[in-house]
Enzyme design. Structure first.
Site, short mmCIF file in Angstrom:
data_model
loop_
_atom_site.label_atom_id
_atom_site.label_comp_id
_atom_site.label_asym_id
_atom_site.label_seq_id
_atom_site.Cartn_x
_atom_site.Cartn_y
_atom_site.Cartn_z
N TYR A 177 0.88 -1.21 -0.10
CA TYR A 177 -0.10 0.15 -0.18
C TYR A 177 0.97 1.14 -0.10
CZ TYR A 177 -4.70 -2.11 0.82
OH TYR A 177 -5.86 -2.51 0.77
N HIS A 218 -6.31 0.64 -6.55
CA HIS A 218 -6.37 1.04 -5.05
C HIS A 218 -6.60 2.59 -5.05
CE1 HIS A 218 -4.86 -2.83 -3.84
NE2 HIS A 218 -5.77 -2.59 -2.67
N TYR A 274 -14.15 -0.76 -3.40
CA TYR A 274 -12.90 -1.17 -2.82
C TYR A 274 -12.46 -2.30 -3.91
CZ TYR A 274 -9.39 -2.34 0.51
OH TYR A 274 -7.97 -2.58 1.10
N HIS A 275 -10.97 -1.76 -4.32
CA HIS A 275 -10.20 -2.87 -5.22
C HIS A 275 -11.07 -2.81 -6.79
CE1 HIS A 275 -8.89 -5.55 -1.72
NE2 HIS A 275 -8.10 -4.71 -2.14
#
Ligand SMILES: *[C@@H]1O[C@H](CO)[C@@H](O)[C@H](O)[C@H]1NC(C)=O
Ligand SMILES: *[C@@H]1O[C@H](CO)[C@@H](O)[C@H](O)[C@H]1NC(C)=O
Ligand SMILES: *[C@@H]1O[C@H](CO)[C@@H](O)[C@H](O)[C@H]1NC(C)=O
Ligand SMILES: *[C@@H]1O[C@H](CO)[C@@H](O)[C@H](O)[C@H]1NC(C)=O
Ligand SMILES: *[C@@H]1O[C@H](CO)[C@@H](O)[C@H](O)[C@H]1NC(C)=O
Ligand SMILES: *[C@@H]1O[C@H](CO)[C@@H](O)[C@H](O)[C@H]1NC(C)=O
Ligand SMILES: *[C@@H]1O[C@H](CO)[C@@H](O)[C@H](O)[C@H]1NC(C)=O
Ligand SMILES: *[C@@H]1O[C@H](CO)[C@@H](O)[C@H](O)[C@H]1NC(C)=O
Ligand SMILES: *[C@@H]1O[C@H](CO)[C@@H](O)[C@H](O)[C@H]1NC(C)=O
Ligand SMILES: *[C@@H]1O[C@H](CO)[C@@H](O)[C@H](O)[C@H]1NC(C)=O
Length: 491
Positions: free
Chosen positions: A140, A431, A338-339
């Site tokens: 991340y 992301h 998300y994703h």
């Protein structure tokens, strides 16, 4: 000329083929039919050398794990014939889920960290190659290519231990990562409820002049990183209600608040202008800059809860840099939370895919994508495809920063038509992070009725070398892109 906007806002197995024989999209239904993939498009990048997309998920097609299996499920999506080929990549021993991604000066895709937290893999247009391990394991984190061609990264406590994720830099030719002790991750930490594990994630990094990098978020405190020597950093201001900003670098953030950030010289404070809020609050959304300078904002949720489509923001928005306003667009066919990922395609449409990758079987898994066709590709009736200008020839598609480029159009421009050009750097997305995308206006000088000379910016901090898409626009209708390779200026 220097007006610049970038958004801070193996073994092959053919598994699918998209049929293009479906009802065409229109302005009220600007979405293609669903395109199915064998995996969730969590990460996607242009392959500059072929004009196709490389897509990947994690060590599994539709879930992830932290057992560092060193495998990544990938797919190549051929944009010309719609074929999707699946590849399981294990020879780089790198699970490339939650990585930093950057496209370098030669169009190589440098993927660092993630679930196999110290690894680096490079996609060179044909295949994945293993590269040197990072000094600090990360997941991340964000990374960006800088003006000398190296790749800077910082943050990433999500994997590989918590805290101390100071900057480091990768030299491709030497295949070597070097720590930059002067670029501390400490000052850019957010006050995330998840603690340090989360608070140094997904920095908004933007390469600028002379090897500098602006960190414009997510923390409201912004910083300049100087990557020379052992590295150093300077406070660049807070992203708040400051002074009047002009054109420059623009930012959309992952809530309903938006700011326009103007960047001039590295090390100097940046100007910040608060914009009207978006219509929908969004976390986990994607922002894609279009050839005409508008920004397409898609997906996300009003309440950031991973692995659910509840409270999905189904109405995308367009931000117009002229009016500084957001306009709502037709509804998404599928939630993209998300994703999910989104990327500008060479034909000026947008790939919007993915979401989910739940650790368990769940409804929020989307092994698919849709192609969004922006309003500029329709006539005012909203149905007829707009007549697009055609770039019939580029005399010098490989050139250096600051040089001129000669472009021939297929037809003379008529007196009631306004001709403009822009370049958009080829990019990657995962992301919500896309540090590769940026756009520059390039104004044409007519040599003949169909031949135009375009002067390019002279600063590699603005025209960051690498592969770019060149678009001609007639009354705002973009051509299909021509591929331009911008090389660094002569020293
Ligand atoms: C636009 O496309 C949708 C979906 O294909 C279709 O239902 C609709 O009739 C189209 N609208 C027009 C005006 O053609
Ligand atoms: C991923 O999908 C491909 C193509 O459908 C399949 O061959 C492969 O077995 C799947 N891999 C995993 C780990 O599920
Ligand atoms: C489409 O392109 C792929 C490579 O991306 C190739 O393997 C396949 O044969 C092509 N299919 C057709 C129908 O041209
Ligand atoms: C743009 O390219 C995509 C991917 O190849 C394709 O699905 C779409 O139909 C194209 N759209 C236009 C308007 O050319
Ligand atoms: C993609 O498909 C087109 C048309 O079939 C083909 O010419 C091209 O070589 C394919 N791309 C790759 C990388 O194989
Ligand atoms: C970088 O730091 C090391 C260790 O503190 C020091 O020896 C070296 O001189 C520094 N290099 C530069 C270019 O400042
Ligand atoms: C923000 O800027 C606007 C317009 O300049 C001003 O009216 C407002 O008072 C400012 N808000 C703050 C908190 O400074
Ligand atoms: C970049 O560095 C050169 C040499 O130090 C300097 O002349 C120039 O002003 C710098 N550019 C910017 C935009 O700071
Ligand atoms: C959706 O939003 C509502 C408030 O608008 C909230 O009460 C609810 O908990 C949210 N659902 C999820 C799954 O976050
Ligand atoms: C570009 O066009 C100009 C004007 O016709 C010409 O002088 C120049 O040589 C051309 N450059 C290239 C690289 O074709």
């Amino acid at each position: 000329m220097n007006l610049f906007q970038a958004f801070i806002v193996a073994f092959g197995l053919v598994v699918g083929c998209v049929s293009y024989e479906h009802s065409p999209s229109n302005a009220t239904h600007p979405w293609s039919e669903r395109i199915d993939f064998p995996l969730i498009p969590v990460a996607v990048s242009m392959i500059p050398q072929t004009g196709d997309l490389v897509i990947w998920s994690a060590y599994k097609n539709e879930s992830f794990g932290v057992d560092a299996s060193g495998v990544t499920q990938t797919a190549i999506y051929n944009l010309t014939n719609g074929t999707v080929a699946h590849y399981s990549v294990d020879h780089t021993e790198h699970d490339m889920f939650c990585p930093g991604i950057s496209l370098d000066f030669k169009g190589r895709i440098i993927v660092s960290g993630g679930d196999t937290e110290e690894k680096t893999s490079i996609f060179d247009g044909e295949s994945w190659k293993p590269a040197a391990d990072m000094k600090i394991p990360r997941g991340y984190q964000a990374s960006t290519t800088i003006t000398d061609g190296r790749i800077f990264t910082i943050g990433g406590s999500f994997s590989g231990g918590i805290g101390g994720k100071d900057g480091e830099i990768y030299d491709l030719e030497a295949d070597e990562w070097t720590l930059l002790p002067g670029c501390s991750a400490e000052p850019m930490l957010t006050k995330d409820a998840g603690g340090l594990y989360r608070s140094d994630n997904h920095a908004w990094l933007f390469a600028w002049s002379n090897g500098s990098v602006l960190q414009a978020g997510p923390s409201p405190r912004m910083h300049w990183f100087d990557t020379r020597g052992n590295g150093s950093m300077t406070f660049a201001g807070t992203r708040a209600n400051d002074s009047d900003a002009m054109t420059g670098m623009a930012v959309i953030i992952a809530t309903s608040n938006a700011h326009l950030i103007t960047v001039r010289k590295p090390g100097e404070p940046v100007n910040v202008e608060a914009l009207d809020n978006m219509h929908s609050a969004r976390a986990f959304a994607n922002a894609v800059i279009l050839p005409d300078g508008k920004v397409f904002i898609v997906g996300g949720q009003s309440h950031p809860i991973v692995f659910t489509d509840e409270n999905a923001s189904m109405i995308p928005e367009m931000w117009d840099p002229k009016t500084k306003k957001f306009t709502e667009l037709p509804e998404l066919p599928t939630p993209r939370n998300y994703h999910s990922s989104a990327l500008l395609l060479p034909n000026a449409t947008v790939f919007v895919g993915g979401g989910g990758l739940c650790p368990w079987k769940c409804d929020a898994n989307h092994l698919d994508a849709h192609i969004y066709t922006p309003p500029y590709l329709f006539e005012s009736d909203g149905v007829t495809p707009a007549t697009r200008p055609i770039i019939s020839h580029v005399a010098n598609p490989i050139l250096k920063v600051g040089q001129t480029i000669n472009v021939t159009l297929s037809k003379p421009v008529e007196s009631n038509q306004k001709l403009t050009f822009s370049m958009v750097r080829m990019a990657s997305s995962t992301h919500t992070v896309n540090t590769d995308q940026r756009r520059v206006n390039v104004s044409p000088q007519a040599a003949t009725s169909t031949l135009f000379t375009l002067g390019l910016p002279r600063d590699p901090g603005v025209l960051l070398p690498g592969y770019w898409h060149l678009f001609a626009m007639l009354n705002g209708v973009p051509s299909e892109a021509e591929t331009i390779l911008v090389e660094p200026p002569l020293a």
